[in-house]
Design a protein around this motif. Sequence first.
Motif, PDB file in Angstrom:
ATOM      1  N   ARG A 570       0.831  -1.205   0.000  1.00  5.40           N
ATOM      2  CA  ARG A 570       0.000   0.000   0.000  1.00  5.40           C
ATOM      3  C   ARG A 570       0.865   1.253   0.000  1.00  5.40           C
ATOM      4  O   ARG A 570       0.600   2.208  -0.743  1.00  5.40           O
ATOM      5  N   LEU A 571       1.908   1.259   0.841  1.00  6.48           N
ATOM      6  CA  LEU A 571       2.774   2.432   0.931  1.00  6.48           C
ATOM      7  C   LEU A 571       3.778   2.504  -0.198  1.00  6.48           C
ATOM      8  O   LEU A 571       4.337   3.571  -0.473  1.00  6.48           O
ATOM      9  N   GLN A 572       4.061   1.350  -0.840  1.00  6.09           N
ATOM     10  CA  GLN A 572       5.032   1.268  -1.934  1.00  6.09           C
ATOM     11  C   GLN A 572       6.403   1.789  -1.509  1.00  6.09           C
ATOM     12  O   GLN A 572       7.129   2.379  -2.296  1.00  6.09           O
ATOM     13  N   ASP A 573       6.712   1.583  -0.250  1.00  5.38           N
ATOM     14  CA  ASP A 573       7.995   2.042   0.277  1.00  5.38           C
ATOM     15  C   ASP A 573       8.290   1.222   1.528  1.00  5.38           C
ATOM     16  O   ASP A 573       7.595   1.342   2.542  1.00  5.38           O
ATOM     17  N   LYS A 574       9.322   0.393   1.460  1.00  8.56           N
ATOM     18  CA  LYS A 574       9.662  -0.476   2.588  1.00  8.56           C
ATOM     19  C   LYS A 574      10.125   0.332   3.783  1.00  8.56           C
ATOM     20  O   LYS A 574       9.867  -0.035   4.943  1.00  8.56           O
ATOM     21  N   ALA A 575      10.816   1.439   3.544  1.00 10.04           N
ATOM     22  CA  ALA A 575      11.285   2.277   4.643  1.00 10.04           C
ATOM     23  C   ALA A 575      10.107   2.892   5.399  1.00 10.04           C
ATOM     24  O   ALA A 575      10.099   2.953   6.632  1.00 10.04           O
ATOM     25  N   LYS A 576       9.097   3.363   4.653  1.00  5.80           N
ATOM     26  CA  LYS A 576       7.918   3.917   5.313  1.00  5.80           C
ATOM     27  C   LYS A 576       7.184   2.837   6.107  1.00  5.80           C
ATOM     28  O   LYS A 576       6.695   3.096   7.211  1.00  5.80           O
ATOM     29  N   ALA A 577       7.117   1.633   5.534  1.00  6.40           N
ATOM     30  CA  ALA A 577       6.460   0.540   6.248  1.00  6.40           C
ATOM     31  C   ALA A 577       7.202   0.228   7.546  1.00  6.40           C
ATOM     32  O   ALA A 577       6.590  -0.036   8.584  1.00  6.40           O
ATOM     33  N   GLY A 578       8.534   0.258   7.499  1.00  3.46           N
ATOM     34  CA  GLY A 578       9.310   0.058   8.715  1.00  3.46           C
ATOM     35  C   GLY A 578       9.087   1.162   9.725  1.00  3.46           C
ATOM     36  O   GLY A 578       9.060   0.925  10.938  1.00  3.46           O
ATOM     37  N   GLN A 579       8.908   2.378   9.232  1.00  2.97           N
ATOM     38  CA  GLN A 579       8.615   3.505  10.118  1.00  2.97           C
ATOM     39  C   GLN A 579       7.283   3.298  10.824  1.00  2.97           C
ATOM     40  O   GLN A 579       7.152   3.581  12.020  1.00  2.97           O
ATOM     41  N   VAL A 580       6.300   2.798  10.089  1.00  6.40           N
ATOM     42  CA  VAL A 580       4.993   2.530  10.691  1.00  6.40           C
ATOM     43  C   VAL A 580       5.102   1.412  11.720  1.00  6.40           C
ATOM     44  O   VAL A 580       4.576   1.512  12.838  1.00  6.40           O
ATOM     45  N   ALA A 581       5.798   0.320  11.355  1.00  3.21           N
ATOM     46  CA  ALA A 581       5.926  -0.811  12.279  1.00  3.21           C
ATOM     47  C   ALA A 581       6.620  -0.409  13.573  1.00  3.21           C
ATOM     48  O   ALA A 581       6.299  -0.920  14.649  1.00  3.21           O
ATOM     49  N   GLY A 582       7.570   0.510  13.483  1.00  2.00           N
ATOM     50  CA  GLY A 582       8.299   0.935  14.670  1.00  2.00           C
ATOM     51  C   GLY A 582       7.472   1.723  15.656  1.00  2.00           C
ATOM     52  O   GLY A 582       7.914   1.950  16.790  1.00  2.00           O
ATOM     53  N   ASN A 583       6.271   2.141  15.258  1.00  2.00           N
ATOM     54  CA  ASN A 583       5.417   2.923  16.151  1.00  2.00           C
ATOM     55  C   ASN A 583       4.396   2.072  16.890  1.00  2.00           C
ATOM     56  O   ASN A 583       3.591   2.610  17.646  1.00  2.00           O
ATOM     57  N   PHE A 584       4.407   0.758  16.654  1.00  2.00           N
ATOM     58  CA  PHE A 584       3.498  -0.140  17.374  1.00  2.00           C
ATOM     59  C   PHE A 584       4.285  -0.844  18.474  1.00  2.00           C
ATOM     60  O   PHE A 584       5.131  -1.693  18.207  1.00  2.00           O
ATOM     61  N   ASN A 585       3.993  -0.479  19.715  1.00  2.00           N
ATOM     62  CA  ASN A 585       4.711  -1.062  20.844  1.00  2.00           C
ATOM     63  C   ASN A 585       4.129  -2.388  21.295  1.00  2.00           C
ATOM     64  O   ASN A 585       4.809  -3.168  21.958  1.00  2.00           O
ATOM     65  N   THR A 586       2.869  -2.641  20.981  1.00  2.00           N
ATOM     66  CA  THR A 586       2.217  -3.898  21.353  1.00  2.00           C
ATOM     67  C   THR A 586       1.858  -4.656  20.085  1.00  2.00           C
ATOM     68  O   THR A 586       1.279  -4.075  19.159  1.00  2.00           O
ATOM     69  N   LEU A 587       2.196  -5.931  20.052  1.00  2.00           N
ATOM     70  CA  LEU A 587       1.959  -6.756  18.869  1.00  2.00           C
ATOM     71  C   LEU A 587       1.157  -7.989  19.266  1.00  2.00           C
ATOM     72  O   LEU A 587       1.530  -8.710  20.198  1.00  2.00           O
ATOM     73  N   ILE A 588       0.048  -8.214  18.581  1.00  2.00           N
ATOM     74  CA  ILE A 588      -0.778  -9.406  18.774  1.00  2.00           C
ATOM     75  C   ILE A 588      -0.852 -10.116  17.426  1.00  2.00           C
ATOM     76  O   ILE A 588      -1.259  -9.515  16.430  1.00  2.00           O
ATOM     77  N   MET A 589      -0.455 -11.382  17.401  1.00  2.00           N
ATOM     78  CA  MET A 589      -0.377 -12.103  16.128  1.00  2.00           C
ATOM     79  C   MET A 589      -1.170 -13.400  16.219  1.00  2.00           C
ATOM     80  O   MET A 589      -0.853 -14.292  17.010  1.00  2.00           O
ATOM     81  N   LEU A 590      -2.234 -13.482  15.398  1.00  2.00           N
ATOM     82  CA  LEU A 590      -2.976 -14.727  15.237  1.00  2.00           C
ATOM     83  C   LEU A 590      -2.303 -15.553  14.141  1.00  2.00           C
ATOM     84  O   LEU A 590      -1.173 -15.269  13.769  1.00  2.00           O
ATOM     85  N   ARG A 591      -2.998 -16.538  13.631  1.00  2.00           N
ATOM     86  CA  ARG A 591      -2.391 -17.356  12.580  1.00  2.00           C
ATOM     87  C   ARG A 591      -2.098 -16.509  11.345  1.00  2.00           C
ATOM     88  O   ARG A 591      -2.960 -15.742  10.885  1.00  2.00           O
ATOM     89  N   VAL A 592      -0.896 -16.598  10.832  1.00  2.00           N
ATOM     90  CA  VAL A 592      -0.494 -15.897   9.618  1.00  2.00           C
ATOM     91  C   VAL A 592       0.011 -16.929   8.619  1.00  2.00           C
ATOM     92  O   VAL A 592       0.419 -18.024   8.984  1.00  2.00           O
ATOM     93  N   ARG A 593       0.000 -16.542   7.355  1.00  2.00           N
ATOM     94  CA  ARG A 593       0.419 -17.460   6.302  1.00  2.00           C
ATOM     95  C   ARG A 593       1.693 -17.001   5.612  1.00  2.00           C
ATOM     96  O   ARG A 593       2.142 -17.637   4.656  1.00  2.00           O
ATOM     97  N   GLU A 594       2.256 -15.907   6.053  1.00  2.00           N
ATOM     98  CA  GLU A 594       3.460 -15.372   5.432  1.00  2.00           C
ATOM     99  C   GLU A 594       4.596 -15.426   6.449  1.00  2.00           C
ATOM    100  O   GLU A 594       4.478 -14.934   7.562  1.00  2.00           O
ATOM    101  N   GLN A 595       5.716 -16.025   6.040  1.00  2.00           N
ATOM    102  CA  GLN A 595       6.821 -16.200   6.961  1.00  2.00           C
ATOM    103  C   GLN A 595       7.414 -14.862   7.390  1.00  2.00           C
ATOM    104  O   GLN A 595       7.786 -14.683   8.554  1.00  2.00           O
ATOM    105  N   ALA A 596       7.498 -13.918   6.457  1.00  2.00           N
ATOM    106  CA  ALA A 596       8.062 -12.612   6.800  1.00  2.00           C
ATOM    107  C   ALA A 596       7.230 -11.919   7.880  1.00  2.00           C
ATOM    108  O   ALA A 596       7.773 -11.245   8.761  1.00  2.00           O
ATOM    109  N   THR A 597       5.914 -12.084   7.820  1.00  2.00           N
ATOM    110  CA  THR A 597       5.058 -11.508   8.851  1.00  2.00           C
ATOM    111  C   THR A 597       5.282 -12.196  10.187  1.00  2.00           C
ATOM    112  O   THR A 597       5.365 -11.539  11.236  1.00  2.00           O
ATOM    113  N   ALA A 598       5.397 -13.524  10.167  1.00  2.00           N
ATOM    114  CA  ALA A 598       5.646 -14.263  11.407  1.00  2.00           C
ATOM    115  C   ALA A 598       6.967 -13.855  12.043  1.00  2.00           C
ATOM    116  O   ALA A 598       7.100 -13.793  13.274  1.00  2.00           O
TER     117      ALA A 598
END
Length: 717
Positions: A570-598
């Motif tokens: 969606r962002l078409q920019d891996k750096a921006k996506a990393g910037q977004v991910a760095g702002n989430f201090n709490t992570l809840i992960m249900l079943r995922v199908r992508e290894q990179a997400t896991a």
Amino acid sequence: MSTKYDVEALLRPPVEYVAALSYFSVAFMMLWMPTGLMLVKESALICGSVLLVLGAIRFRQAWKVRKYQAGLLKIKPFTVSSKTLPVSNERLWLGKGFPWDNRHTQRLADLRRKNGRKYLEPSRAYQLARQIEIKYEQARLFNIYKESYQRFHRFISRQRYNPLAGAVKYVLENNPCLPLPPVGGDPTIHAVGLYEGEQDVSMSLGDRVGHTLVLGTTRVGKTRLAELLIAQDIRRGDTVIVFDPKGDADLFMRMYVEAQKSGRLDNFYFFHLGHPEISARYNPVGTFSRITEVASRIANQLPGEGQSAAFREFVWRYVNVIAKALTALGRKSDYNMILDYGQDIEPLVKDYLSMLAAAADPSGTWRDKVQDIKEAFDDSDNREYRVTKELASRDRYVVALLRYCKDEDIMDSVARSLARTFEYDRGYFDKLVSSLLPLMEKLTTGKSAELLSPDYLDQNDTRPIFTWQDVIRTKGIVYVGLDALTDPEVAGAVGNAMFSDLTSLAGYIYKHGAYSGLPDIDIKKTAVNIHADEFNELIGDEFIPMLNKAGGAGFQVTAYTQTWSDVEARLQDKAKAGQVAGNFNTLIMLRVREQATAEMLTKQFDKVEINQLTSISGFVDNSDPNSDQEFSSSTQQRNTTQQVELIHTNHLMTLPKGQCFALLDGGKPYKLRLPLSDSADFDGVPASLVQVADEMRKHYTTNDDWYNFMPSWRDAA
């Protein structure tokens, strides 16, 4: 069983039963016939009591081992109704679970070994029951039996405070022939923590300002988790804003029910682009802190890569000129006005210049002067007032009015901007703004146009109009359905405009407070809980500042999405996506199908050591002919350690539905089970809203109703 040894050994026969039986037998003999053991009564009583205690300890150890082994394949679901939902002003309840550590990694490794396989295979009775069920699926007698079983189970389940019914219910629920719950995945991932028992797991409300990210593929329980969190936020009295791009009927119904039971229906707003006839109204460009935000909210929806960037910048300037003029005229900007003036800016130029002329000449003689200039323009022999080529297609009166304002030097910055836009060649100008008009047409077509460009003066329209500032001040509850499956472009434009509006308001609240301009009253600061389902469809450049800086204004974002690659795409920019991910201090992960997400979760932990028992057997022939010993043998069992990942990616990719891992309290891993919602909570909802919910179920794919598919042999009532 003692836990002081390195090897836990839970996958074995519960031999403690034998020791418990021995203790109980000897204790019984001592207490029943102490003289037979040549003991006085006092000594027999003391020794017998000690043996009973030791026997109870051994029996409990054996029972825990047996219960652990029996629960490896089947975990009973649990349901939470609106009445029993725990609500706290300090904690946010997430479900039942336990902290995850190397003990649970060790137990999973033990189950994967050869000796652990037999504990993962269903019993022969279970397998036979499934074969019979498949073979006689269409048999009338068999279906009558199943229906009778379901009715009997429902009857027993409804009996309260009846010991006999409770015993029968326990037997029915522990029937080894019942089908396993249709949750899929590997139930042992959670079962390895049941030896110590589950506990209620919650997170501090203070940690929510650091924002929460929920990841999980479709049909595993993301929206059900959202229901749980949203219900607590509503019951706590916070401001709650929910963005639902596709439309989940149960989520909307849950919000209504919780608002009703907490006495907050007066502050509940239902906004849905797919149901404009009953929806509240909202102007995405009507409120702002800086005038330039109007142009940004619209221009950011246009493509900005390559050659399109220049056209987007021109559109931004054009919309900004329109917004400045409308604001100066005292009019509230909306999509209809921007479309109208985007197609023809002459009426806006005429209105604004007329306002300037009237302010400079209150007597009204300016109208006669403008008329004289217009007649001079019409006179082809007048060389002083000759219309240029660019203005040849424009209305002569507006051209004359512009000339008058220039001659009288009453032009301000807004008028000069309008003049430069007006003096463009009309054909060339239409090409420059051609990318704006299609977007505006989509946002102003159909009944949804009434929602996005509300008529504030229409007293016959009873649908409420809300702004985010009013929602926050009144601690409102807002459900935003964007109808993304019908028109994703309009949904994205409206969603991003709302986010931009909220980000702007967060900056204002941070500087001035939510109640700036109101009388000095003691109002406690409220949290603003923003839940963004299908987060990847909503995120844009407007969302990043909200994550970065809105925490100081009390904004708490909980985002739900399927994979992190969706956000990067969606962002078409891996750096921006990393910037977004760095702002989430709490992570809840249900079943995922992508290894990179896991790996977003698994890579956050160091490797841990687990034990590995290695058996070594061998023998050696004796070649001495004078020895009576022909050979010697030896058997050894070595306990070695190896380093493995605390949580492996395979664990996250094989989670059952309704289960998750969570990083809480600064990065501590927890394993959780989510509760099922009680359908009885929806009793008493108005028929009109039930009809809307039915329409949403019919037209939208929500994929999170897995818990409604119950085993065929019994009912989950």
